[in-house]
Design a protein around this motif. Structure first.
Motif, short mmCIF file in Angstrom:
data_model
loop_
_atom_site.label_atom_id
_atom_site.label_comp_id
_atom_site.label_asym_id
_atom_site.label_seq_id
_atom_site.Cartn_x
_atom_site.Cartn_y
_atom_site.Cartn_z
N ALA A 869 -119.81 -10.47 -16.75
CA ALA A 869 -118.71 -9.81 -16.04
C ALA A 869 -117.70 -9.23 -17.03
CB ALA A 869 -118.02 -10.80 -15.10
N LEU A 870 -117.36 -9.98 -18.06
CA LEU A 870 -116.44 -9.48 -19.07
C LEU A 870 -117.02 -8.28 -19.80
CD1 LEU A 870 -115.15 -12.86 -20.57
CD2 LEU A 870 -113.83 -11.24 -19.20
N ARG A 871 -118.31 -8.37 -20.10
CA ARG A 871 -118.95 -7.27 -20.79
C ARG A 871 -118.93 -6.00 -19.94
NH1 ARG A 871 -123.34 -9.68 -21.64
NH2 ARG A 871 -122.79 -10.55 -23.67
N GLU A 872 -119.15 -6.17 -18.62
CA GLU A 872 -119.12 -5.01 -17.73
C GLU A 872 -117.72 -4.38 -17.69
OE1 GLU A 872 -120.50 -6.43 -14.01
OE2 GLU A 872 -122.59 -6.66 -14.68
N ARG A 873 -116.66 -5.23 -17.65
CA ARG A 873 -115.29 -4.70 -17.65
C ARG A 873 -115.01 -3.92 -18.93
NH1 ARG A 873 -111.19 -7.18 -14.81
NH2 ARG A 873 -109.89 -5.65 -15.91
N LEU A 874 -115.47 -4.45 -20.07
CA LEU A 874 -115.25 -3.77 -21.35
C LEU A 874 -115.99 -2.44 -21.41
CD1 LEU A 874 -115.40 -6.80 -23.81
CD2 LEU A 874 -113.42 -5.31 -23.42
N ASP A 875 -117.25 -2.46 -20.91
CA ASP A 875 -118.04 -1.22 -20.92
C ASP A 875 -117.39 -0.14 -20.05
OD1 ASP A 875 -119.85 -2.30 -22.64
OD2 ASP A 875 -121.27 -2.92 -21.06
N ALA A 876 -116.71 -0.57 -18.97
CA ALA A 876 -116.11 0.40 -18.04
C ALA A 876 -114.80 0.99 -18.55
CB ALA A 876 -115.90 -0.26 -16.68
N LEU A 877 -114.21 0.38 -19.57
CA LEU A 877 -112.92 0.87 -20.07
C LEU A 877 -113.08 2.18 -20.84
CD1 LEU A 877 -111.15 -2.38 -21.39
CD2 LEU A 877 -110.49 -0.98 -19.42
N ASP A 878 -112.14 3.11 -20.57
CA ASP A 878 -112.06 4.34 -21.36
C ASP A 878 -110.89 4.14 -22.33
OD1 ASP A 878 -111.98 6.79 -22.47
OD2 ASP A 878 -111.66 7.91 -20.60
N ILE A 879 -111.21 3.65 -23.49
CA ILE A 879 -110.17 3.23 -24.43
C ILE A 879 -109.29 4.40 -24.85
CG2 ILE A 879 -109.77 2.21 -26.72
CD1 ILE A 879 -112.32 0.63 -26.33
N ASP A 880 -109.88 5.57 -24.99
CA ASP A 880 -109.10 6.73 -25.45
C ASP A 880 -108.06 7.17 -24.42
OD1 ASP A 880 -110.52 6.83 -27.80
OD2 ASP A 880 -112.07 8.17 -26.98
N ALA A 881 -108.28 6.82 -23.15
CA ALA A 881 -107.36 7.25 -22.09
C ALA A 881 -106.23 6.26 -21.87
CB ALA A 881 -108.13 7.46 -20.78
N LEU A 882 -106.26 5.11 -22.54
CA LEU A 882 -105.25 4.07 -22.33
C LEU A 882 -104.07 4.28 -23.26
CD1 LEU A 882 -107.49 0.85 -22.11
CD2 LEU A 882 -106.39 2.06 -20.22
N PRO A 884 -100.83 2.57 -25.29
CA PRO A 884 -100.71 1.25 -25.95
C PRO A 884 -100.30 0.15 -24.99
CG PRO A 884 -99.78 2.96 -27.32
CD PRO A 884 -100.11 3.62 -26.03
N ARG A 885 -99.37 0.40 -24.09
CA ARG A 885 -98.92 -0.62 -23.15
C ARG A 885 -100.04 -0.99 -22.19
NH1 ARG A 885 -94.09 -2.61 -21.62
NH2 ARG A 885 -93.92 -3.49 -19.52
N GLU A 886 -100.77 0.03 -21.67
CA GLU A 886 -101.89 -0.24 -20.75
C GLU A 886 -102.98 -1.05 -21.46
OE1 GLU A 886 -101.66 3.68 -17.83
OE2 GLU A 886 -102.78 3.75 -19.73
N ALA A 887 -103.24 -0.71 -22.72
CA ALA A 887 -104.25 -1.45 -23.48
C ALA A 887 -103.85 -2.92 -23.64
CB ALA A 887 -104.46 -0.81 -24.85
N LEU A 888 -102.56 -3.17 -23.93
CA LEU A 888 -102.09 -4.54 -24.09
C LEU A 888 -102.21 -5.31 -22.77
CD1 LEU A 888 -100.84 -6.56 -26.04
CD2 LEU A 888 -98.57 -5.73 -25.35
N GLU A 889 -101.83 -4.69 -21.65
CA GLU A 889 -101.93 -5.33 -20.35
C GLU A 889 -103.40 -5.64 -20.02
OE1 GLU A 889 -100.02 -2.64 -17.73
OE2 GLU A 889 -97.97 -3.28 -18.24
N GLU A 890 -104.28 -4.70 -20.33
CA GLU A 890 -105.71 -4.92 -20.06
C GLU A 890 -106.25 -6.08 -20.90
OE1 GLU A 890 -109.10 -4.51 -18.04
OE2 GLU A 890 -107.30 -3.29 -17.70
#
Length: 900
Positions: A869-882, A884-890
């Motif tokens: 489940a964690l791996r699926e959440r990570l795969d679904a993230l678009d890191i370039d679109a986040l 810094p604050r959104e990345a920290l919250e995620e």
């Protein structure tokens, strides 16, 4: 001389150098210091080297074997430097001051012994070479005292178990190999080339191809090359007896690692007055062999039990046949008891270290083997294995007849003095002996004549190695023989006597020396001829020795079974284990000596136990009968729970000293004895074939490797969990006891679940953690058992009986009272225990909350699902679109989910 010594010492390397000087072997420098300490002999000095005195000690040549045995036992290796020319030859070569040439003629090491005085008669002496080729380990092992040689390959993870099975006295490995066994002799890696190994094997057996022997893998050939190169080195170019190599595959033997062998004390005891000795071991309890070769083969059988049902049954059939005919067994054992060890005699002969006595042993042993064959062939009901063995007992008639004609009835161990060739075998030799004998009679007559002529009654003719024959008179009569016309020549003046020579005496002495020299040369020629004939028949003689050893082992197993009323096991393919009235052979033997009775117990794994019989309640005993305890065993106890359930894992609880460890070990030993082809100490036994046997019972520190007791326990447990299969049998005793209570219980709980769910093997698990009994509710193939004990009149009575159901108490304080712990300490312990038990009742104890745990397999699946489940959440993230604050919250959200 010292320059010669130092050159030889450089060649000897790390070995102690025995440097021959006259009638002594001398040692110098550090060799002398080490040998003097080990042998407890005087350390002296001789001359100087580099301005300092040279330490020195020595041992007599005639007693060297005894000193060598002590040095080898202490872990030393010895190089023997002998004089290789006579003083006369040295003078001819370099004048009167020439030093006699010396050379190393042999290296004496633990794995290359052949002398009778240096070997244990009932223990094989194995030399093993091991290496790795392309991820596969090759092992070449041989016992040069009998010539047997085996080659095998295994995975690197199985190397330890294979070497533990061999129990080699010495191991050889290539240099710069990180996985080389501890304590191995390191040799050049070039010796372990497979191509060189193939060439050496062909040369050793005089063949152009190895196809006639078997198919050998590259790792096998490489190990064989290392072994043969080492034997060539220690023998200085002369190889010992080597029979055609046999291939051993791992699937043919029951696998046991080193920890299991030590735990079960198969060949050596780990406790008692002499740890590492036979006393208290399995083999000491069952060995009834009457020959050394039989005892060595029995040890091999126990070290490598079979995994082929047909081969096991063939051995059992022969044992049963001898068991059922005690008269035949007694007669056969009487004949075997008188046999010499022809296998080792042959080994000495082929190695060039044989004596006339060894030839006499071949004559006597092969002659008796033929008698054994003729006697057994008259029986019509012979088992199949015996029919295979009998042909090997014959075929030596010509050799036996030749040895019988050539040798005296009791040949000597040394051949330097002659006298071992029988009269009538060589007429020329008989004539030389008569000439020598007549000259000796002439000397006796000459002595009598000289007494009469001189009037000296004390005159005697004597002989020594320096002067030869001489006339000796007391000093007060010397003047009469000193006269110029006496006919005597002065030779030597002693403190109380004077020695002379005479022309007549010189002539007779010359006749004796000439005839004696020719006689010795003739006997030596006959000896070499007989040796060559025996060497030519070495493979057939070795086969006879092996057949006699197998018959002795079968008779020994039958004798032991008759002594102890043991039963023949039934070997089946199904993974079951059904033992009725099982006993521990070693413990039972010890109790018999003390006049006590061993309490037998039953075991039923993967079979439905018999319906339990109602036992008399212990509490109903009359107080006036303290010893009248009822006899019960598992499957017959008064507890009904689990009686109808088939189980492959028994959880065994109960007090210390109650017999848990003995129960575990006895069942492992019964499996081992059955698959070795012998009867077992039980009323009956059905053994489902076991591929691997594991025992984790007891542990100790391994300080040399930096391992604590608990670490050793965990390493052994890890090996079991990694290697046990559904056909394995595992015994585990008190896993988790070496750490904190919570850690220990958690580990024990997880190990039980893993064995039940993943390994799915037959297992006995002894524990003091009563909380583990809850696993019976979730593990369908687990059943609960305990060793029975009762407190009666304030005393703990251990019944040593295994019954169904969980243990009610551990009786630890009662056991401490038996051990003699002071009463104030016991009283305080009882108060603390009462407090702890009240707290457990209030809180649910150590196991509180364990009922909510998922099963082992389900827990593994849950962890895997969570990770997915964690791996699926990570795969679904678009890191370039986040941002810094959104990345920290995620990241915080992912962390919360991971820790949930």
């Amino acid at each position: 001389m010292m320059a010669q010594y130092l050159a030889l010492k450089a060649e000897a390397g790390e070995c102690l150098l025995f440097y021959r000087m006259g009638d002594f072997f001398e040692l110098f420098f550090d060799d002398a210091k080490a040998a003097a300490q080990i042998l407890d002999i005087a350390l002296t000095t001789r001359g100087e080297h580099g301005g300092a005195p040279i330490p020195m000690c020595g041992v007599p040549v005639h007693a060297a074997e005894g000193y060598l045995a002590r040095l080898i036992k202490a872990g030393c290796r010895v190089a023997i430097a002998e004089q290789v020319e006579t003083p006369e030859a040295a003078k001819k070569r370099g004048g009167t001051k020439a030093l006699v040439a010396r050379d190393i003629v042999r290296f004496v090491t633990a794995g290359t012994l052949t002398e009778e005085a240096l070997l244990e008669p009932r223990r094989a002496n194995v030399l093993a070479a091991v290496c790795e080729v392309r991820g596969v380990c090759g092992i070449a092992a041989c016992d040069i005292s009998t010539g047997r040689m085996e080659l095998e390959e295994c995975e690197p993870a199985d190397l330890g178990a294979a070497l533990a099975r061999l129990g080699a006295s010495e191991q050889v490995a290539p240099e710069a190999w990180d996985a080389a066994p501890e304590g191995a002799i390191l040799r050049s890696a070039a010796d372990f080339a497979s191509e060189a190994g193939e060439r050496r094997l062909k040369a050793a057996h005089g063949v152009a191809t190895l196809d006639g022997f078997d198919h050998f893998g590259r790792a096998m050939l490489a190990a064989a090359g290392g072994l043969l190169a080492y034997l060539d080195h220690v023998g200085r170019g002369k190889l010992p007896l080597l029979l055609p190599p046999e291939v051993r595959t791992g699937a043919t033997a029951l696998a046991m690692d080193e920890a299991t062998r030590a735990s079960l004390e198969i060949l050596a005891s780990q406790t008692g007055g002499r740890p590492g000795g036979r006393g208290g071991s399995l083999i000491e309890a069952i060995d009834r062999c009457v020959t050394g070769a039989g005892a060595r083969l029995l040890a091999e059988d126990l070290s490598a039990p079979l995994t082929d049902i047909a081969a096991i049954n063939a051995r059992l059939e022969l044992v049963s046949w001898l068991h059922d005919d005690p008269l035949l067994r007694g007669d056969l054992r009487a004949v075997l008891r008188a046999l010499p060890d022809i296998g080792r005699a042959l080994g000495r002969i082929v190695a060039g270290r044989g004596s006339p006595r060894d030839l006499g042993q071949l004559r006597d042993g092969l002659g008796e083997a033929r008698r054994v064959r003729d006697h057994l062939e008259r029986r019509d009901d012979r088992p199949a294995l015996l029919d295979v063995l009998l042909p090997a007992l014959g075929g030596h008639g010509a050799l036996v007849d030749h040895l019988a004609r050539a040798l005296v009835p009791s040949p000597p161990t040394e051949r330097g003095q002659g006298g071992y060739i029988a009269e009538g075998y060589d007429h020329a030799l008989d004539e030389l002996r008569r000439t020598s004998g007549s000259a000796r009679r002439a000397i006796a007559a000459l002595e009598s004549r000289y007494r009469d002529e001189t009037g000296i009654a004390a005159l005697k003719i004597r002989h020594n190695g320096v002067l030869g024959y001489f006339v000796e008179v007391p000093g007060r009569h010397a003047d009469k023989l000193m006269a110029p016309d006496s006919g005597f020549t002065h030779r030597q003046t002693m403190a109380g006597a004077v020695r002379f020579n005479s022309l007549a005496l010189h002539e007779e002495a010359s006749r004796i020396a000439e005839a004696g020299g020719h006689a010795l040369a003739a006997e030596e020629a006959h000896f070499e001829e007989l040796v060559a004939e025996a060497v030519a028949a070495r493979e057939a003689i070795a086969a006879t020795a092996a057949a006699l050893a197998r018959i002795d082992v079968a008779a020994s197993q039958a004798e032991r079974a008759a002594e102890g009323r043991w039963a023949p096991p039934r070997i089946v393919a199904e993974p079951c284990l059904e033992i009725a009235g099982g006993r521990h052979p070693v413990v039972e033997a010890a109790l018999d000596k003390a006049g006590e009775r061993f309490v037998a117990n039953d075991l039923y794994l993967n079979v439905r136990p018999p319906k339990p019989a109602q036992a008399e309640p212990v509490e109903a005993l009359a107080e006036g009968q303290p010893g009248a305890w009822p006899s019960t065993s598992s499957g017959r106890a008064d507890v009904e729970s689990g009686a109808s359930k088939m189980s492959r894992l028994w959880l065994v609880g109960g007090p210390n000293m109650g017999g848990k460890s003995t129960f575990l070990r006895q069942n492992a030993l019964i499996v081992l004895l059955a698959q070795a082809g012998g009867f077992v100490p039980a009323q009956s036994a059905t053994i489902g074939l076991v591929d691997r046997l594991f025992s984790r019972v007891g542990a100790s520190d391994n300080l040399a490797r930096g391992r604590s007791t608990f670490m050793v326990e965990m390493v052994e447990t890890a090996a079991i969990l990694a290697q046990a299969t559904e056909r394995s049998f595992v015994i585990l005793d008190e896993v988790g006891r070496g750490t904190s209570t919570y850690d220990g219980l958690a580990l024990a709980w997880a190990v039980v679940e893993a064995v039940h769910e993943t390994n799915r093997c037959r297992c006995l698990f002894a524990t003091h953690y009563h909380e583990l009994s809850r696993l019976a509710e979730t593990c369908d193939a687990l059943s609960l058992h305990h060793v029975r004990a009762r407190e009666w009149k304030g005393e703990l009575v251990l019944l040593h009986e295994v019954a169904e159901g969980p243990a009610d108490r551990s009786y630890g304080i009662a056991v401490a009272r038996l051990a003699g712990v002071p009463p104030p300490v016991l009283k305080r312990a009882k108060a603390v225990l009462d407090k702890l038990e009240k707290g457990r009742a209030a809180t649910g104890g150590l196991a509180a909350g364990l009922d909510d745990l998922p099963l082992f397999a389900a827990a593994m699946e849950a962890e895997e699902e969570q990770c997915d489940a964690l791996r699926e959440r990570l795969d679904a993230l678009d890191i370039d679109a986040l941002s810094p604050r959104e990345a920290l919250e995620e990241l915080y959200r992912l962390k919360r989910e991971a820790s949930a």
